[in-house]
Design a protein around this motif. Structure first.
Motif, short mmCIF file in Angstrom:
data_model
loop_
_atom_site.label_atom_id
_atom_site.label_comp_id
_atom_site.label_asym_id
_atom_site.label_seq_id
_atom_site.Cartn_x
_atom_site.Cartn_y
_atom_site.Cartn_z
N LEU A 1 0.83 -1.21 0.00
CA LEU A 1 0.00 0.00 0.00
C LEU A 1 0.86 1.26 0.00
O LEU A 1 0.50 2.25 -0.64
CB LEU A 1 -0.95 0.00 1.20
CG LEU A 1 -2.12 -0.98 1.12
CD1 LEU A 1 -2.89 -0.98 2.42
CD2 LEU A 1 -3.02 -0.64 -0.05
N GLN A 2 1.98 1.22 0.70
CA GLN A 2 2.87 2.37 0.69
C GLN A 2 3.48 2.57 -0.70
O GLN A 2 3.64 3.70 -1.16
CB GLN A 2 3.97 2.22 1.72
CG GLN A 2 4.83 3.45 1.82
CD GLN A 2 5.72 3.44 3.05
OE1 GLN A 2 5.61 2.57 3.89
NE2 GLN A 2 6.58 4.42 3.13
N ASP A 3 3.80 1.48 -1.39
CA ASP A 3 4.33 1.60 -2.75
C ASP A 3 3.27 2.16 -3.70
O ASP A 3 3.57 2.98 -4.57
CB ASP A 3 4.80 0.24 -3.25
CG ASP A 3 5.99 -0.28 -2.47
OD1 ASP A 3 6.68 0.54 -1.84
OD2 ASP A 3 6.22 -1.51 -2.49
N ILE A 4 2.02 1.74 -3.51
CA ILE A 4 0.93 2.28 -4.33
C ILE A 4 0.75 3.76 -4.05
O ILE A 4 0.51 4.56 -4.96
CB ILE A 4 -0.36 1.48 -4.09
CG1 ILE A 4 -0.20 0.06 -4.65
CG2 ILE A 4 -1.56 2.16 -4.72
CD1 ILE A 4 -1.32 -0.88 -4.28
N LEU B 1 3.33 5.64 -5.95
CA LEU B 1 2.99 5.73 -7.37
C LEU B 1 1.92 6.79 -7.62
O LEU B 1 2.02 7.57 -8.58
CB LEU B 1 2.50 4.37 -7.88
CG LEU B 1 3.56 3.30 -8.06
CD1 LEU B 1 2.90 1.95 -8.31
CD2 LEU B 1 4.48 3.66 -9.21
N LEU B 2 0.90 6.82 -6.77
CA LEU B 2 -0.16 7.82 -6.95
C LEU B 2 0.34 9.24 -6.71
O LEU B 2 -0.02 10.17 -7.44
CB LEU B 2 -1.33 7.50 -6.02
CG LEU B 2 -2.13 6.25 -6.37
CD1 LEU B 2 -3.17 5.97 -5.30
CD2 LEU B 2 -2.78 6.40 -7.73
N GLY C 1 8.27 14.12 -9.14
CA GLY C 1 7.24 13.11 -9.36
C GLY C 1 7.81 11.86 -9.99
O GLY C 1 7.42 10.74 -9.66
N GLY C 2 8.77 12.02 -10.91
CA GLY C 2 9.41 10.86 -11.51
C GLY C 2 10.19 10.04 -10.50
O GLY C 2 10.20 8.82 -10.56
N GLY D 1 8.40 4.02 -5.99
CA GLY D 1 7.23 3.16 -5.77
C GLY D 1 7.23 1.94 -6.66
O GLY D 1 6.76 0.87 -6.27
N TRP D 2 7.77 2.06 -7.86
CA TRP D 2 7.78 0.95 -8.80
C TRP D 2 8.85 -0.08 -8.45
O TRP D 2 8.63 -1.27 -8.59
CB TRP D 2 8.02 1.48 -10.21
CG TRP D 2 7.89 0.43 -11.27
CD1 TRP D 2 8.89 -0.26 -11.86
CD2 TRP D 2 6.69 -0.05 -11.84
NE1 TRP D 2 8.39 -1.13 -12.78
CE2 TRP D 2 7.04 -1.02 -12.79
CE3 TRP D 2 5.34 0.26 -11.65
CZ2 TRP D 2 6.08 -1.70 -13.55
CZ3 TRP D 2 4.40 -0.41 -12.41
CH2 TRP D 2 4.78 -1.37 -13.33
#
Length: 86
Positions: free
Chosen positions: A12-15, A18-19, A61-62, A68-69
């Motif tokens: 969830l932290q990785d998601i 990403l968001l 952002g990148g 996250g990826w």
């Protein structure tokens, strides 16, 4: 804390990363587009600041998307999966 719920929290932290990265890319793109478009039309240096800020936000952002990826690693534990025995 259960091992499975810890993995879910990390996912969830990785998601979330990403968001957040996607939102920052969109915001930075809007800022950079406005800075380039309005700066070209008016020739004002104020819009150059908006362009530079937009590019920095895009870079930030990148980095969030990359983190996250690549941060989550899927680990399978075959002995823990139920109903897989013949």
């Amino acid at each position: 804390m259960d091992h499975n719920s810890e993995g879910i929290l990390k996912l969830l932290q990785d998601i979330k990363e990403l968001l957040l990265g996607t939102a920052l890319l969109l915001l930075g793109g809007i800022f950079a587009g406005l800075g380039a478009g309005l700066g070209g039309l008016t020739g004002s240096d104020v819009f150059l600041l908006l362009l530079v800020a937009g590019l920095i936000i895009i870079l930030y952002g990148g980095v969030h998307i990359w983190h996250g990826w690549t941060a989550h690693e899927v680990v399978e534990h075959p002995e823990e999966t139920p109903n897989t025995q013949p």
